[in-house]
Design a protein around this motif. Structure first.
Motif, short mmCIF file in Angstrom:
data_model
loop_
_atom_site.label_atom_id
_atom_site.label_comp_id
_atom_site.label_asym_id
_atom_site.label_seq_id
_atom_site.Cartn_x
_atom_site.Cartn_y
_atom_site.Cartn_z
N UNK A 17 0.57 -1.24 -0.19
CA UNK A 17 -0.06 -0.03 0.01
C UNK A 17 0.79 1.27 0.16
N UNK A 18 2.01 1.24 0.65
CA UNK A 18 3.06 2.37 0.59
C UNK A 18 3.50 2.69 -0.83
N UNK A 19 3.72 1.46 -1.60
CA UNK A 19 4.18 1.61 -3.03
C UNK A 19 3.11 1.94 -3.79
N UNK A 20 1.94 1.71 -3.65
CA UNK A 20 0.72 2.25 -4.50
C UNK A 20 0.43 3.76 -4.34
N UNK A 21 0.73 4.12 -3.08
CA UNK A 21 0.35 5.48 -2.46
C UNK A 21 1.48 6.21 -3.20
N UNK A 73 9.26 -0.62 -4.43
CA UNK A 73 8.83 -1.54 -5.14
C UNK A 73 9.65 -2.88 -4.95
N UNK A 74 10.85 -2.57 -4.38
CA UNK A 74 11.71 -3.72 -3.99
C UNK A 74 11.31 -4.19 -2.73
N UNK A 75 11.07 -3.21 -1.85
CA UNK A 75 10.50 -3.86 -0.55
C UNK A 75 9.24 -4.73 -0.79
N UNK A 76 8.19 -3.95 -1.48
CA UNK A 76 7.06 -4.58 -1.64
C UNK A 76 7.18 -6.05 -2.26
N UNK A 77 8.19 -6.18 -3.38
CA UNK A 77 8.34 -7.35 -4.07
C UNK A 77 8.98 -8.47 -3.10
N UNK A 78 9.81 -8.02 -2.15
CA UNK A 78 10.54 -9.05 -1.12
C UNK A 78 9.44 -9.41 -0.12
N UNK A 79 8.41 -8.58 -0.05
CA UNK A 79 7.52 -9.08 1.08
C UNK A 79 6.13 -9.66 0.48
N UNK A 80 6.15 -10.29 -0.72
CA UNK A 80 4.89 -10.81 -1.04
C UNK A 80 4.92 -12.28 -0.45
N UNK A 81 3.80 -12.81 -0.76
CA UNK A 81 3.53 -14.14 -0.36
C UNK A 81 4.24 -15.11 -0.91
N UNK A 82 5.10 -16.01 -0.14
CA UNK A 82 5.80 -16.98 -1.08
C UNK A 82 5.42 -18.39 -0.37
N UNK A 83 5.38 -19.39 -1.44
CA UNK A 83 5.07 -20.54 -0.95
C UNK A 83 6.08 -21.29 -0.09
N UNK A 84 5.73 -21.99 0.77
CA UNK A 84 6.72 -22.85 1.79
C UNK A 84 7.68 -23.54 1.00
N UNK A 85 7.22 -24.35 -0.03
CA UNK A 85 8.19 -25.37 -0.57
C UNK A 85 7.90 -25.29 -2.15
N UNK A 86 8.81 -25.95 -2.83
CA UNK A 86 8.33 -26.14 -4.03
C UNK A 86 7.26 -27.17 -4.39
N UNK A 87 6.94 -28.16 -3.64
CA UNK A 87 5.86 -28.98 -3.86
C UNK A 87 4.51 -28.33 -4.19
#
Length: 93
Positions: A17-21, A73-87
């Motif tokens: 939201x900070x990035x969007x603002x 943008x870098x901060x918002x991309x780094x804090x995105x939701x990531x899957x726990x594992x590759x499966x």
């Protein structure tokens, strides 16, 4: 098939939201700079110098704004939701 991403954490939502603002702020500032530059009238015989000065002035305004936007943008991309594992990624595909 559409890949389902896990939800963002609270810090990720705030960063997004900070990035969007900031993107909205960047657009508004771009409009304000354009309006200010449009009202400057060149001196007779110095049109090229005035154009170069306007371009440099625009760069002085926009380069720092772009760098700040890139960091957000870098901060918002780094804090995105990531899957726990590759499966989890392979199951969705």
């Amino acid at each position: 098939m559409k890949q389902i991403n896990p939800p963002r954490k609270a810090l990720g939502i705030v960063a997004l939201w900070v990035f969007r603002a900031y993107c909205l702020f960047f657009i508004v500032e771009g409009f304000r700079v354009f309006q200010a530059v449009r009202d400057i009238h060149p001196a007779p015989g110095d049109e090229l110098a005035t154009d170069v000065g306007l371009a440099v002035g625009g760069a002085i305004v926009f380069i720092p704004l772009l760098l700040i936007g890139a960091l957000l943008f870098l901060f918002s991309w780094m804090t995105r939701g990531k899957p726990k594992n590759d499966t989890a990624v392979n199951e969705v595909q």
